[in-house]
Design a protein around this motif. Structure first.
Motif, mmCIF file in Angstrom:
data_model
loop_
_atom_site.group_PDB
_atom_site.id
_atom_site.type_symbol
_atom_site.label_atom_id
_atom_site.label_comp_id
_atom_site.label_asym_id
_atom_site.label_seq_id
_atom_site.Cartn_x
_atom_site.Cartn_y
_atom_site.Cartn_z
ATOM 1 N N GLN A 23 41.708 33.911 31.356
ATOM 2 C CA GLN A 23 40.903 34.466 32.446
ATOM 3 C C GLN A 23 41.316 33.978 33.837
ATOM 4 O O GLN A 23 41.367 34.795 34.758
ATOM 5 C CB GLN A 23 39.412 34.204 32.217
ATOM 6 C CG GLN A 23 38.767 35.153 31.255
ATOM 7 C CD GLN A 23 38.888 36.600 31.684
ATOM 8 O OE1 GLN A 23 38.629 36.957 32.823
ATOM 9 N NE2 GLN A 23 39.284 37.444 30.743
ATOM 10 N N HIS A 27 42.357 36.711 36.461
ATOM 11 C CA HIS A 27 41.556 36.797 37.687
ATOM 12 C C HIS A 27 42.448 36.725 38.926
ATOM 13 O O HIS A 27 42.297 37.530 39.856
ATOM 14 C CB HIS A 27 40.521 35.671 37.701
ATOM 15 C CG HIS A 27 39.623 35.681 38.882
ATOM 16 N ND1 HIS A 27 38.483 36.436 38.928
ATOM 17 C CD2 HIS A 27 39.702 35.032 40.062
ATOM 18 C CE1 HIS A 27 37.891 36.246 40.098
ATOM 19 N NE2 HIS A 27 38.617 35.401 40.792
ATOM 20 N N SER A 28 43.378 35.782 38.945
ATOM 21 C CA SER A 28 44.228 35.632 40.130
ATOM 22 C C SER A 28 45.159 36.827 40.313
ATOM 23 O O SER A 28 45.493 37.187 41.446
ATOM 24 C CB SER A 28 45.031 34.332 40.052
ATOM 25 O OG SER A 28 45.973 34.398 38.997
ATOM 26 N N LEU A 31 43.227 39.988 41.989
ATOM 27 C CA LEU A 31 42.673 39.871 43.335
ATOM 28 C C LEU A 31 43.325 40.880 44.273
ATOM 29 O O LEU A 31 44.537 41.087 44.237
ATOM 30 C CB LEU A 31 42.890 38.462 43.893
ATOM 31 C CG LEU A 31 42.011 37.369 43.318
ATOM 32 C CD1 LEU A 31 42.403 36.023 43.938
ATOM 33 C CD2 LEU A 31 40.549 37.644 43.567
ATOM 34 N N VAL A 45 37.921 40.883 43.248
ATOM 35 C CA VAL A 45 38.547 41.130 41.953
ATOM 36 C C VAL A 45 38.442 42.616 41.654
ATOM 37 O O VAL A 45 37.343 43.175 41.595
ATOM 38 C CB VAL A 45 37.877 40.304 40.830
ATOM 39 C CG1 VAL A 45 38.470 40.649 39.483
ATOM 40 C CG2 VAL A 45 38.024 38.824 41.119
ATOM 41 N N ARG A 47 38.170 45.292 39.275
ATOM 42 C CA ARG A 47 37.773 45.352 37.867
ATOM 43 C C ARG A 47 38.675 46.248 37.042
ATOM 44 O O ARG A 47 38.900 46.000 35.862
ATOM 45 C CB ARG A 47 36.329 45.817 37.741
ATOM 46 C CG ARG A 47 35.351 44.790 38.248
ATOM 47 C CD ARG A 47 33.945 45.286 38.058
ATOM 48 N NE ARG A 47 32.999 44.329 38.592
ATOM 49 C CZ ARG A 47 31.776 44.222 38.156
ATOM 50 N NH1 ARG A 47 31.332 45.010 37.212
ATOM 51 N NH2 ARG A 47 30.974 43.327 38.683
ATOM 52 N N LYS A 50 41.781 44.181 36.349
ATOM 53 C CA LYS A 50 41.419 43.114 35.411
ATOM 54 C C LYS A 50 41.294 43.668 33.992
ATOM 55 O O LYS A 50 41.826 43.101 33.046
ATOM 56 C CB LYS A 50 40.105 42.457 35.837
ATOM 57 C CG LYS A 50 39.708 41.289 34.978
ATOM 58 C CD LYS A 50 38.435 40.639 35.490
ATOM 59 C CE LYS A 50 38.032 39.515 34.574
ATOM 60 N NZ LYS A 50 36.800 38.882 34.983
ATOM 61 N N GLU A 54 43.596 42.765 30.662
ATOM 62 C CA GLU A 54 42.979 42.307 29.421
ATOM 63 C C GLU A 54 43.342 43.234 28.253
ATOM 64 O O GLU A 54 43.672 42.774 27.162
ATOM 65 C CB GLU A 54 41.466 42.220 29.579
ATOM 66 C CG GLU A 54 41.018 41.098 30.473
ATOM 67 C CD GLU A 54 39.536 41.136 30.783
ATOM 68 O OE1 GLU A 54 38.880 42.167 30.508
ATOM 69 O OE2 GLU A 54 39.034 40.135 31.308
#
Length: 70
Positions: A23, A27-28, A31, A45, A47, A50, A54
């Motif tokens: 994570q 996350h980084s 951004l 962030v 989404r 992200k 994932e």
């Protein structure tokens, strides 16, 4: 069996733990810069990005399972 091996063998909880482990990196990389109404430069962030990262991590695990079982 260690968690990463369980994840490779398809254990859903272990796969979620692997995603949780990554994570901070996810996350980084998700951004995005933003300038608000006052002209302040901030980050948020994204989404979508992200979720894409994932899902890519999980898909790579599933593809490896297919390759491993051949």
């Amino acid at each position: 069996m260690i968690r990463s091996k369980k994840a490779v063998h398809g254990d859903e909880q272990a796969m979620l733990r692997v995603v949780h482990f990554f994570q901070p990196i996810i996350h980084s990389n998700a951004l995005r810069p933003c300038i608000d109404e006052q002209g302040n430069y901030t980050f948020y962030v994204d989404r979508f990005v992200k979720g894409h990262i994932e899902n890519g991590l999980l898909r790579a695990n599933w593809d490896y399972q297919k390759y491993r079982n051949k």
